[in-house]
Design a protein around this motif. Structure first.
Motif, short mmCIF file in Angstrom:
data_model
loop_
_atom_site.label_atom_id
_atom_site.label_comp_id
_atom_site.label_asym_id
_atom_site.label_seq_id
_atom_site.Cartn_x
_atom_site.Cartn_y
_atom_site.Cartn_z
N ALA A 206 43.73 50.21 47.79
CA ALA A 206 43.49 51.66 47.80
C ALA A 206 44.38 52.37 46.79
N GLN A 207 45.60 51.89 46.59
CA GLN A 207 46.55 52.57 45.70
C GLN A 207 46.21 52.35 44.22
N GLY A 208 46.13 51.08 43.80
CA GLY A 208 46.00 50.82 42.38
C GLY A 208 44.70 50.16 41.97
N GLY A 209 43.80 50.00 42.90
CA GLY A 209 42.54 49.35 42.58
C GLY A 209 42.61 47.86 42.76
N GLY A 210 41.45 47.24 42.72
CA GLY A 210 41.39 45.81 42.89
C GLY A 210 39.97 45.32 42.81
N VAL A 211 39.83 44.00 42.96
CA VAL A 211 38.51 43.38 42.93
C VAL A 211 38.42 42.34 44.03
N VAL A 212 37.20 42.13 44.51
CA VAL A 212 36.92 41.15 45.55
C VAL A 212 36.04 40.07 44.96
N LEU A 213 36.50 38.82 45.02
CA LEU A 213 35.79 37.70 44.41
C LEU A 213 35.45 36.65 45.45
N THR A 214 34.23 36.15 45.40
CA THR A 214 33.80 35.05 46.26
C THR A 214 34.01 33.74 45.51
N SER A 215 33.65 32.63 46.14
CA SER A 215 33.91 31.31 45.55
C SER A 215 33.30 31.17 44.17
N GLY A 216 34.02 30.47 43.30
CA GLY A 216 33.56 30.23 41.95
C GLY A 216 34.66 30.45 40.93
N THR A 217 34.31 30.27 39.67
CA THR A 217 35.24 30.46 38.56
C THR A 217 34.98 31.83 37.94
N TRP A 218 36.06 32.60 37.78
CA TRP A 218 35.95 33.97 37.31
C TRP A 218 36.86 34.23 36.13
N SER A 219 36.34 34.90 35.11
CA SER A 219 37.15 35.49 34.05
C SER A 219 37.45 36.91 34.51
N MET A 220 38.71 37.27 34.57
CA MET A 220 39.07 38.61 35.06
C MET A 220 38.63 39.71 34.10
N ALA A 221 38.18 39.34 32.90
CA ALA A 221 37.69 40.33 31.95
C ALA A 221 36.34 40.90 32.37
N LYS A 222 35.65 40.18 33.27
CA LYS A 222 34.34 40.65 33.72
C LYS A 222 34.11 40.18 35.15
N VAL A 223 34.53 41.04 36.09
CA VAL A 223 34.37 40.72 37.51
C VAL A 223 33.62 41.86 38.19
N PRO A 224 32.92 41.56 39.30
CA PRO A 224 32.15 42.61 39.96
C PRO A 224 33.04 43.67 40.60
N GLY A 225 32.69 44.93 40.33
CA GLY A 225 33.36 46.06 40.96
C GLY A 225 32.34 46.84 41.77
N THR A 226 32.74 47.98 42.29
CA THR A 226 31.83 48.77 43.12
C THR A 226 30.70 49.40 42.32
N ALA A 227 30.90 49.62 41.02
CA ALA A 227 29.87 50.26 40.19
C ALA A 227 29.48 49.36 39.02
N GLY A 228 29.40 48.06 39.27
CA GLY A 228 29.07 47.12 38.20
C GLY A 228 30.28 46.29 37.83
N PHE A 229 30.19 45.59 36.71
CA PHE A 229 31.29 44.74 36.29
C PHE A 229 32.43 45.56 35.70
#
Length: 132
Positions: free
Chosen positions: A94-117
């Protein structure tokens, strides 16, 4: 002078020793604990570390994990888990933002957010994982 030497020796003798344990040896009961791979570069590069998943525990990038603070570029989330990465210590998105990721390999440059990647590269300071 002798008392200072004895005090120093006592401190050295009672200091905690941290020993690295290979991930293969970290167990829960009779099963090997799942791990999340967190990388300061690409997955498989030299800046990756496997961290045992402790359900619902907040892991701050401090101490031996300081090199990852605001440096996470890629992660591999184990199957059956969802992990939340926070921009601040304490896993509070809530303070600084964040992302929620499910299983798999993720590049943090493009991860799902509330309004798209979104680009969350080099922003994480903590994370927590839970089973799905």
């Amino acid at each position: 002078m002798l008392s200072r030497i004895l005090t120093a020796l006592t401190v050295i003798a009672t200091a905690s020793v941290v020993v690295a344990i290979p991930v293969e040896q970290v167990k829960r009961g009779t099963e090997i604990a799942p791990t999340i791979q967190v990388c300061s570069g690409a997955v498989g590069a030299s800046g990756c570390i496997s961290i045992p998943v402790v359900s619902d525990a907040c892991i701050n990038f401090v101490g031996g994990l300081t090199f990852l603070n605001k440096e996470v570029s890629a992660v591999v989330v184990p199957g059956g888990f969802v992990c939340t990465f926070a921009a601040d210590f304490g896993c509070d998105i809530a303070q600084g933002g964040g992302v929620v990721l499910t299983s798999g390999t993720w590049s943090m440059a493009k991860v799902p957010g509330t309004a798209g990647f979104v680009n969350f590269n080099d922003q994480a300071s903590s994370f927590t994982c839970s089973p799905l």
